[in-house]
Design a protein around this motif. Structure first.
Motif, PDB file in Angstrom:
ATOM      1  N   ARG A   1      10.947  -8.792   3.142  1.00 16.79           N
ATOM      2  CA  ARG A   1       9.708  -9.351   3.670  1.00 16.79           C
ATOM      3  C   ARG A   1       9.983  -9.954   5.035  1.00 16.79           C
ATOM      4  O   ARG A   1      10.958 -10.692   5.215  1.00 16.79           O
ATOM      5  N   ALA A   2       9.098  -9.643   5.987  1.00 18.37           N
ATOM      6  CA  ALA A   2       9.254 -10.161   7.334  1.00 18.37           C
ATOM      7  C   ALA A   2       8.703 -11.576   7.404  1.00 18.37           C
ATOM      8  O   ALA A   2       7.852 -11.956   6.580  1.00 18.37           O
ATOM      9  N   PRO A   3       9.177 -12.390   8.363  1.00 20.30           N
ATOM     10  CA  PRO A   3       8.604 -13.725   8.541  1.00 20.30           C
ATOM     11  C   PRO A   3       7.093 -13.646   8.729  1.00 20.30           C
ATOM     12  O   PRO A   3       6.591 -12.782   9.443  1.00 20.30           O
ATOM     13  N   ASP A   4       6.372 -14.528   8.064  1.00 22.78           N
ATOM     14  CA  ASP A   4       4.913 -14.495   8.062  1.00 22.78           C
ATOM     15  C   ASP A   4       4.385 -15.038   9.380  1.00 22.78           C
ATOM     16  O   ASP A   4       4.067 -16.221   9.508  1.00 22.78           O
TER      17      ASP A   4
ATOM     18  N   SER B   1      14.584  -0.248  13.601  1.00 24.15           N
ATOM     19  CA  SER B   1      13.915  -1.342  12.918  1.00 24.15           C
ATOM     20  C   SER B   1      12.413  -1.169  13.007  1.00 24.15           C
ATOM     21  O   SER B   1      11.880  -0.772  14.055  1.00 24.15           O
ATOM     22  N   ALA B   2      11.720  -1.443  11.894  1.00 22.96           N
ATOM     23  CA  ALA B   2      10.257  -1.343  11.868  1.00 22.96           C
ATOM     24  C   ALA B   2       9.693  -2.515  11.091  1.00 22.96           C
ATOM     25  O   ALA B   2      10.313  -3.007  10.135  1.00 22.96           O
ATOM     26  N   VAL B   3       8.520  -2.955  11.511  1.00 24.10           N
ATOM     27  CA  VAL B   3       7.787  -4.013  10.808  1.00 24.10           C
ATOM     28  C   VAL B   3       6.408  -3.454  10.504  1.00 24.10           C
ATOM     29  O   VAL B   3       5.703  -2.988  11.419  1.00 24.10           O
ATOM     30  N   LEU B   4       6.018  -3.476   9.225  1.00 26.01           N
ATOM     31  CA  LEU B   4       4.752  -2.894   8.787  1.00 26.01           C
ATOM     32  C   LEU B   4       3.953  -3.945   8.018  1.00 26.01           C
ATOM     33  O   LEU B   4       4.536  -4.786   7.323  1.00 26.01           O
ATOM     34  N   PRO B   5       2.611  -3.888   8.132  1.00 29.40           N
ATOM     35  CA  PRO B   5       1.802  -4.825   7.373  1.00 29.40           C
ATOM     36  C   PRO B   5       1.956  -4.583   5.865  1.00 29.40           C
ATOM     37  O   PRO B   5       2.015  -3.450   5.413  1.00 29.40           O
TER      38      PRO B   5
ATOM     39  N   PRO C   1       0.843  -1.202   0.000  1.00 33.37           N
ATOM     40  CA  PRO C   1       0.000   0.000   0.000  1.00 33.37           C
ATOM     41  C   PRO C   1       0.877   1.251   0.000  1.00 33.37           C
ATOM     42  O   PRO C   1       1.983   1.258   0.544  1.00 33.37           O
ATOM     43  N   ARG C   2       0.355   2.324  -0.614  1.00 33.53           N
ATOM     44  CA  ARG C   2       1.138   3.554  -0.692  1.00 33.53           C
ATOM     45  C   ARG C   2       1.505   4.075   0.692  1.00 33.53           C
ATOM     46  O   ARG C   2       2.596   4.609   0.899  1.00 33.53           O
ATOM     47  N   ALA C   3       0.576   3.950   1.639  1.00 38.15           N
ATOM     48  CA  ALA C   3       0.868   4.431   2.997  1.00 38.15           C
ATOM     49  C   ALA C   3       2.023   3.659   3.612  1.00 38.15           C
ATOM     50  O   ALA C   3       2.857   4.221   4.331  1.00 38.15           O
ATOM     51  N   THR C   4       2.100   2.355   3.343  1.00 30.38           N
ATOM     52  CA  THR C   4       3.193   1.540   3.881  1.00 30.38           C
ATOM     53  C   THR C   4       4.515   1.924   3.236  1.00 30.38           C
ATOM     54  O   THR C   4       5.546   2.046   3.918  1.00 30.38           O
ATOM     55  N   GLU C   5       4.507   2.103   1.906  1.00 30.04           N
ATOM     56  CA  GLU C   5       5.737   2.534   1.238  1.00 30.04           C
ATOM     57  C   GLU C   5       6.219   3.876   1.766  1.00 30.04           C
ATOM     58  O   GLU C   5       7.420   4.090   1.983  1.00 30.04           O
ATOM     59  N   ASP C   6       5.290   4.796   1.994  1.00 32.92           N
ATOM     60  CA  ASP C   6       5.663   6.112   2.523  1.00 32.92           C
ATOM     61  C   ASP C   6       6.255   5.970   3.918  1.00 32.92           C
ATOM     62  O   ASP C   6       7.238   6.644   4.258  1.00 32.92           O
ATOM     63  N   ALA C   7       5.673   5.089   4.745  1.00 29.36           N
ATOM     64  CA  ALA C   7       6.195   4.886   6.093  1.00 29.36           C
ATOM     65  C   ALA C   7       7.587   4.277   6.055  1.00 29.36           C
ATOM     66  O   ALA C   7       8.469   4.655   6.839  1.00 29.36           O
ATOM     67  N   VAL C   8       7.816   3.304   5.156  1.00 32.88           N
ATOM     68  CA  VAL C   8       9.161   2.723   5.011  1.00 32.88           C
ATOM     69  C   VAL C   8      10.168   3.811   4.638  1.00 32.88           C
ATOM     70  O   VAL C   8      11.263   3.890   5.200  1.00 32.88           O
ATOM     71  N   HIS C   9       9.783   4.661   3.691  1.00 30.14           N
ATOM     72  CA  HIS C   9      10.671   5.750   3.277  1.00 30.14           C
ATOM     73  C   HIS C   9      10.987   6.669   4.455  1.00 30.14           C
ATOM     74  O   HIS C   9      12.145   7.077   4.637  1.00 30.14           O
ATOM     75  N   ARG C  10       9.988   6.967   5.261  1.00 30.70           N
ATOM     76  CA  ARG C  10      10.205   7.876   6.394  1.00 30.70           C
ATOM     77  C   ARG C  10      11.069   7.237   7.472  1.00 30.70           C
ATOM     78  O   ARG C  10      11.847   7.922   8.145  1.00 30.70           O
ATOM     79  N   VAL C  11      10.934   5.928   7.675  1.00 28.14           N
ATOM     80  CA  VAL C  11      11.794   5.245   8.646  1.00 28.14           C
ATOM     81  C   VAL C  11      13.256   5.364   8.232  1.00 28.14           C
ATOM     82  O   VAL C  11      14.133   5.710   9.040  1.00 28.14           O
TER      83      VAL C  11
ATOM     84  N   GLY D   1       0.679 -12.379   9.543  1.00 27.26           N
ATOM     85  CA  GLY D   1       0.227 -11.930   8.238  1.00 27.26           C
ATOM     86  C   GLY D   1       1.381 -11.362   7.451  1.00 27.26           C
ATOM     87  O   GLY D   1       2.481 -11.136   7.988  1.00 27.26           O
ATOM     88  N   PRO D   2       1.205 -11.138   6.151  1.00 27.16           N
ATOM     89  CA  PRO D   2       2.283 -10.578   5.325  1.00 27.16           C
ATOM     90  C   PRO D   2       2.762  -9.243   5.893  1.00 27.16           C
ATOM     91  O   PRO D   2       1.958  -8.386   6.263  1.00 27.16           O
ATOM     92  N   ALA D   3       4.078  -9.074   5.958  1.00 24.87           N
ATOM     93  CA  ALA D   3       4.642  -7.851   6.530  1.00 24.87           C
ATOM     94  C   ALA D   3       5.959  -7.540   5.849  1.00 24.87           C
ATOM     95  O   ALA D   3       6.580  -8.407   5.212  1.00 24.87           O
ATOM     96  N   VAL D   4       6.381  -6.295   5.978  1.00 27.45           N
ATOM     97  CA  VAL D   4       7.657  -5.856   5.438  1.00 27.45           C
ATOM     98  C   VAL D   4       8.496  -5.333   6.596  1.00 27.45           C
ATOM     99  O   VAL D   4       7.997  -4.677   7.500  1.00 27.45           O
TER     100      VAL D   4
END
Length: 420
Positions: free
Chosen positions: A351-354, A414-418, A317-327, A357-360
């Motif tokens: 990709r984070a271990p499932d 470190s951050a983990v996002l859905p 999702p765009r919101a997740t990509e934006d959050a990754v960029h900000r981290v 649910g799927p996470a980055v």
């Protein structure tokens, strides 16, 4: 005004000898008809003053009226709706204390209107007056309840607007912190490095080009922020709906959330890492592998690597990509400020271990090194320190987690996002 004159129109037509009775019945009705539709305040006269005047005149007419019953009924047909309108407006619009006092007076005047028939000719029985007053009380309670409901709606709307404005201020402050401060920090460190290094003509030209690019990026971020603040309400709402749709979080529209001035994504990470590696006057060099890894070295000897999972771009999702960029942006900015002597910085987006649910997963690690001594390194600042707190709130709002702390001799964010 025209309505009040219309109410007074039958006054000269009264029977001889009943002028005073006609005047007593007509004046409160005319004043109420004048006050009900008026826009208050009118000069120095407030709505509460008008309501109090109408209520006092009505109560005085109940006591003083001595005339035919049909005269009282004639003018009360105009006074009844005007008093109900005034009761609702007073309770809805005025401050709490004034609304309570003025509302009570006008409701009392409305409920006691049937008393005017007790001294009329012929008089009405007391039992009939009680029944009429009970019916009037029912109508008055309905008008007061309507005023209270509309007042609650107005208060709720005002709180929503205040909350939206607060969210917008926080969003703007976050953008200024994330993007403008990042570029300005880089510019300061470039200039500090130039003070202690001996650059030839080519290196100086490269340095000036980097400073120009960083300054233009900072100005662009500020321009977007200013445009967001200056946007008309209508276009702002449209932009908000569009941005929320791009976030793939439509429920945010109902919560009054405001979008950032610009959404960044995974595609922007390589350029950001490249610019970070160039800070200090060195020229980035390295290779991009199949895992989107990139090794780059800046002029101060720092090696920067980016490991980006090839399967991630375009799937989040765009919101997740934006959050990754900000981290990543916040972590690199903090390394510039607090660990300018670091020798290696690793950025990993995988990709984070499932588990749930799927996470980055996004991780930024440096090997320490502390601040440069002498003219290099940023001076201590008053305030600040809110970047990670705001970032944590952003990540948690998306259902993710963020942690930071020492990792060996250095520091890790470190951050983990859905991922959905």
């Amino acid at each position: 005004m025209a309505l009040a004159l219309l109410v007074l129109l039958p006054l000269p037509l009264g029977r001889e000898g009943l002028a005073f009775a006609s005047f007593v019945a007509a004046v409160p009705a005319a004043v109420a008809a004048f006050a009900a539709p008026m826009r208050w305040p009118w000069g120095r006269v407030t709505l509460t003053t008008a309501v109090t005047t109408v209520a006092v005149l009505s109560l005085a007419a109940d006591i003083l009226y001595r005339g035919p019953k049909d005269y009282a009924a004639l003018w009360e047909t105009a006074e009844i709706p005007a008093l109900l309108v005034l009761a609702g407006r007073q309770i809805r619009r005025e401050p709490a204390r004034q609304a309570a006092i003025g509302g009570f007076l006008v409701v009392a005047a409305f409920v006691l209107l049937p008393l005017r028939f007790l001294n009329a000719e012929p008089p009405v029985k007391g039992s009939a007056v009680v029944v009429l007053s009970a019916l009037a009380l029912f109508l008055a309670v309905a008008a007061a309840g309507t005023g209270l409901y509309l007042r609650a709606q107005d208060d709720r709307r005002a709180r929503a607007v205040a909350r939206a404005m607060r969210d917008q201020r926080l969003e703007v402050a976050g953008d200024l912190h994330d993007f403008v401060a990042h570029e300005v920090t880089g510019i300061v460190l470039e200039v500090q490095a130039a003070r202690v290094a001996e650059y030839d003509r080519e290196q100086t030209a490269e340095l000036l080009a980097r400073l120009e690019e960083a300054g233009l990026r900072a100005l662009d971020s500020m321009d977007r922020t200013v445009r967001t603040l200056r946007a008309p309400e209508g276009s702002g709402a449209a932009d908000r709906r569009t941005a929320v749709a791009g976030h793939e979080h439509p429920e945010a529209a109902d919560q009054g959330e405001l979008p950032p001035t610009r959404l960044h994504g995974l595609a922007d990470l390589a350029g950001m890492v490249e610019r970070f590696a160039a800070t200090g006057g060195g020229r980035g060099s390295g290779e991009d592998g199949g895992d989107a890894g990139a090794g780059r070295t800046n002029g101060t000897g720092v090696r920067v690597t980016l490991a980006l999972d090839d399967s991630l771009p375009g799937t989040l999702p765009r919101a997740t990509e934006d959050a990754v960029h900000r981290v990543v942006l916040e972590a690199l900015t903090n390394i510039r400020r607090h660990a300018a002597g670091a020798g290696r910085v690793d950025v990993e987006v995988t990709r984070a271990p499932d588990g749930g649910g799927p996470a980055v997963s996004v991780t930024v690690t440096d090997d320490g090194g502390g601040r440069f001594s002498g003219p290099l390194g940023l001076p201590a600042r008053n305030g600040g320190g809110t970047g990670l707190a705001a970032l944590t709130a952003r990540v948690e709002a998306l259902g993710g987690t963020l942690s930071c702390g020492r990792h060996g001799p250095g520091w890790r964010v470190s951050a983990v996002l859905p991922a959905t």
